[in-house]
Design an enzyme around this catalytic site. Structure first.
Site, PDB file in Angstrom:
ATOM      1  N   ASP A 118      36.830  -1.466   0.823  1.00 56.02           N
ATOM      2  CA  ASP A 118      36.192  -0.653  -0.216  1.00 56.02           C
ATOM      3  C   ASP A 118      35.054   0.164   0.363  1.00 56.02           C
ATOM      4  OD1 ASP A 118      37.746  -1.144  -2.358  1.00 56.02           O
ATOM      5  OD2 ASP A 118      36.428  -2.605  -3.315  1.00 56.02           O
ATOM      6  N   TRP A 136      48.408  -2.102  -5.206  1.00 58.96           N
ATOM      7  CA  TRP A 136      48.406  -3.456  -5.812  1.00 58.96           C
ATOM      8  C   TRP A 136      47.093  -4.146  -5.437  1.00 58.96           C
ATOM      9  CZ3 TRP A 136      53.275  -6.517  -6.982  1.00 58.96           C
ATOM     10  CH2 TRP A 136      52.987  -7.825  -7.351  1.00 58.96           C
ATOM     11  N   ASP A 137      46.215  -4.248  -6.397  1.00 63.64           N
ATOM     12  CA  ASP A 137      44.865  -4.744  -6.141  1.00 63.64           C
ATOM     13  C   ASP A 137      44.732  -6.215  -6.542  1.00 63.64           C
ATOM     14  OD1 ASP A 137      42.192  -4.566  -5.451  1.00 63.64           O
ATOM     15  OD2 ASP A 137      41.748  -2.906  -6.812  1.00 63.64           O
TER      16      ASP A 137
HETATM   17  C1  DGJ Z   1      38.956  -2.434  -5.765  1.00 68.81           C
HETATM   18  C2  DGJ Z   1      39.669  -1.446  -4.897  1.00 68.81           C
HETATM   19  O1  DGJ Z   1      39.534  -1.771  -3.566  1.00 68.81           O
HETATM   20  C3  DGJ Z   1      39.154  -0.065  -5.219  1.00 68.81           C
HETATM   21  O2  DGJ Z   1      39.687   0.878  -4.356  1.00 68.81           O
HETATM   22  C4  DGJ Z   1      39.504   0.241  -6.642  1.00 68.81           C
HETATM   23  O3  DGJ Z   1      40.897   0.285  -6.775  1.00 68.81           O
HETATM   24  C5  DGJ Z   1      38.906  -0.807  -7.564  1.00 68.81           C
HETATM   25  N1  DGJ Z   1      39.227  -2.123  -7.155  1.00 68.81           N
HETATM   26  C6  DGJ Z   1      39.377  -0.592  -8.970  1.00 68.81           C
HETATM   27  O4  DGJ Z   1      39.029  -1.613  -9.785  1.00 68.81           O
END
Ligand code: DGJ
Length: 732
Positions: free
Chosen positions: A551, A480-481
């Site tokens: 990230d 879930w981003d």
């Molecule tokens: C940000 C996330 O942290 C990444 O791992 C990836 O899922 C991207 N978004 C995808 O848009």
């Protein structure tokens, strides 16, 4: 140990203790609560800490009193308000019908109950059995407005944690506006503290910072609508000499995912006030007569054995009594995520070989990241349209999920349910769902906009869309981003005088959406994410047992990120992946083993194109998985000890110890190589000194005390970015 809360009627002192820690406060003149003590447990209180009466210039006194030695401006307080003779930042500010913001919160009554009540609509720590904790509710009343503040304190028997929050009830006749309601206040006298916080940035989260507490105000805050990459909702106050294993450490951690403020103020008498709660930036909550407002919870801990014990206190309570997911103690599947392998450039045909290779290498789950829905080929479109992108999956997503399942792998899927793209059916049908201030153009961030989750109908629409995908496509895991901070704070559903509620209502909408989905799909493992670790907090942990820590997948960068994160959160909550080199965020080339050692120190996975690995690398993946299999239970359920800080030296080290002290996993890292390096050792922590431990690699046997006191020589290697891991098992 048993949690016990008592009230001494003669001295008018509350004592919360579990035999390990004590928290004391009293009722003083003017029915004012005064903070007395928080620290190592004391058996009883005999008045020795009563705040001395001294006449202080310009610190006035109680209305109607001629006693110049008693002032709310100097007294250590338990919960302060605006409009009193107290010139510090107050815990609460309430705007009333007559325009004033003055309150006089007087002690009225109290109640002690076994167990811990849930907090309405908010994540919080919990008990499974009433015997695990006691809860004190102290009612403070402001006579004129009719407001009742219930201060809630829970002390746990088995955790050195006090959970605090505040419930405000408008018992008056008129609506009021809450402009600030802290969850907790603690005033310290005669302490010379440093403050530790966790600042950061996207792809550079939670780097431990330690600075002196100075006269005046210091605040560690988020105004981004989420708990943020930039400043985590955690602080610790520590004595100057406190280190990882000695000295006093007070930790404060907010169980909340929105705007927060962890504020300090050190006054004219060198007394330090701590206020923790929702940030009052653009906050104003209209409380109608009869209405209630519940603040988020703050977890307080005290350790007399340094920072590591403070962290372990948080690790324990979060893992055991904040996380609810059935996966909390389970081995989490070793996954491969396609994000850094393909980004948006994929279809079923391109993904299948990655799945095949994952199966071949012993990986347990395939996670399909961003780009599988709407017509999303880049980050300009489709958020809000959680429908399968047919061009990429001509036979449907379920068909691809079957392929993954047939290989014996689990199948995970990425979502970003809080967002909307201009280029989406949802926006075309419901432009008003996009949060924006009327007459002003909303600001994009990553080319996307925020859904107005303050509106229940918007939460419903998202719930239905996501639930439909989850129910019909064989999904085992959800990532879930949330890829931007909030802006353009306004909801068309609220009147002008309630726009100050939007930030908090957004968080409540987010919790509602997440809560409904995790309750509806208890067998799905949910992972939180916000551009990595932009919402890495205990509030999210209540719904999702693990969170993508950053990230930044570079192993060297991860050392400081994971080290800092461990101050407040257990490794079982952090996910970490082995990715390709040169690393996509830093360009650094680190050895495969080093990437493995960093990722194995958390919930482990891969994020690279497995089909592009050489045979040698494939063999290394197999070995890595075999190694992780030996320690994965330890990483999720063991005790974590920080040994060497990556921000203080060229090295980092930590070890995990199983609860029965029979297994120990150690990871050590040397960042840069030197021609003539000084010899260094790593001394382990938390072992049983009497047990004999066998090094599983070499067969050598050591007593626990040897490993802790003499330590192990770190390898001398003439190469940058090296790591070495050890697994010890007790043989007696
Ligand atoms: C940000 C996330 O942290 C990444 O791992 C990836 O899922 C991207 N978004 C995808 O848009």
């Amino acid at each position: 140990m048993t949690a016990k809360i008592t009230f001494d009627n003669d001295q008018k002192v509350f004592h919360l203790t579990n035999g390990s820690i004590s928290y004391l406060f009293s009722v003083e003149e003017g029915e004012t609560l005064s903070h007395l003590y928080f620290g190592k447990a004391v058996k009883a209180y005999h008045g020795q800490l009563k705040y001395p009466r001294v006449d202080r210039g310009f610190s006035g006194n109680l209305p109607g009193s001629l006693d110049r030695t008693y002032s709310k401006d100097t007294l250590p307080r338990e919960y302060s308000s605006a409009g009193e003779m107290d010139y510090h930042e107050p815990a609460t500010i309430v705007r009333q019908k007559d325009g004033s913001n003055a309150l006089n919160l007087k002690f009225d009554s109290y109640e002690v109950k076994d167990g811990k009540p849930a907090l309405k609509d908010l994540p919080a720590s919990y008990t499974e059995d009433d015997s695990e904790a006691q809860t004190l509710s102290v009612n403070l009343k402001d006579e004129k407005s009719g407001l009742i503040y219930t201060l809630l304190y829970t002390i746990f028997s088995d955790f050195d944690i006090i959970a605090r929050s505040v419930l405000v009830k408008n018992g008056g006749q008129e609506a009021v506006y809450l402009e600030k309601v802290a969850s907790a206040q603690v005033d310290f006298v005669d302490r010379d503290f440093d403050v530790i916080c966790l600042p950061g940035a996207h792809a550079n989260e939670r780097h431990m910072q330690r600075t002196p507490v100075t006269f005046g105000s210091q605040a560690f805050e988020s105004r981004r609508g989420s708990s943020s990459h930039q400043m985590n909702p955690f602080i610790a106050l520590v004595d100057k000499k406190t280190d990882e294993y000695s000295g006093d450490a007070y930790g404060f951690e907010l169980v909340y995912s929105g705007n927060h403020s962890m504020a300090l103020e050190t006054d004219q008498l060198a007394q330090t006030r701590v206020l923790v709660g929702i940030n009052d930036y653009n906050f104003s909550w209209k409380l109608e007569a009869g209405d209630e407002f519940q603040t988020p919870e703050v977890l307080l801990t005290y350790s007399g054995e340094g920072l590591n014990k403070m962290s372990q206190n948080f690790h324990e309570v979060i893992r055991e009594r904040v996380v609810r997911s059935k996966f909390k103690h389970q081995k989490r599947p070793i996954l491969v995520n396609n994000w850094e392998a393909t980004y948006f450039d994929f279809d079923e045909k391109k993904l299948k070989p990655i799945v095949d290779e994952a199966k071949n290498l012993g990986i347990e789950m395939f996670v399909l990241d961003d780009g599988w829905f709407g017509h999303r080929n880049d980050d300009n479109s489709s958020l809000g349209d959680w429908k399968i992108f047919e061009k990429k999956f001509p036979k449907g997503l379920g068909h691809f999920a079957d392929y993954v399942h047939d290989k014996g792998l689990k199948f995970g899927l990425w979502f970003e349910p809080e967002m909307i793209s201009y280029d989406s059916d949802l926006y075309r049908e419901h432009p008003d769902y996009l949060m924006q201030v009327p007459g002003r153009a909303p600001s994009p961030s990553r080319n996307q906009y925020i859904l107005d989750l303050t509106r229940p109908e918007v939460v419903d629409v998202m719930y239905k869309q996501v639930a439909d995908i989850l129910a019909n496509n064989g999904i085992d895991y959800v990532k879930w981003d949330m890829n931007r901070s909030l802006s353009d704070i306004y909801s068309v559903s609220l009147p002008a005088d309630r726009q100050g509620e939007v930030y908090h209502r957004y968080v409540l909408g987010y919790y509602d959406l997440m809560g409904r989905l995790v309750d509806q799909f208890p067998d799905i493992l949910f992972e939180g994410c916000s551009g990595g670790g932009g919402r890495f907090d205990a509030g999210v942990a209540y719904y999702m047992p693990q969170i993508w820590a950053s990230d930044n997948t570079d192993a060297v960068a991860r050392l400081a990120i994971q080290y800092g994160t461990s101050l407040a959160y257990p490794p079982s909550m952090m996910t970490a992946h082995v990715s390709a080199v040169p690393n996509h965020q830093t360009g650094r080339k680190t050895p495969f083993e080093t990437r493995g050692a960093a990722a194995m120190s958390a919930v482990f996975g891969y994020e690279l194109d497995l089909t592009k690995l050489t045979d040698e690398e494939k063999a290394m993946v197999k070995n890595q998985i075999a190694d992780y299999n030996k320690v994965r239970d330890l990483v999720v359920n063991g005790d974590f000890y920080r040994l060497k800080s990556p921000t203080e030296s060229n090295q980092a080290a930590w070890n995990f110890v199983s609860k029965d002290k029979k297994e120990v996993f150690v990871a050590t890292f040397a960042v840069l190589a030197f021609a003539q390096p000084y010899l260094t050792k790593t001394k382990l922590k938390g072992l049983d000194p009497e047990k004999k431990y066998k090094n599983e690699e070499t067969g050598e046997v050591f007593y626990g005390d040897e490993l802790m006191e003499l330590g192990i020589y770190d390898p001398v290697v003439h190469q940058d970015y090296m790591a070495k891991t050890y697994l010890f098992k007790a043989i007696n």
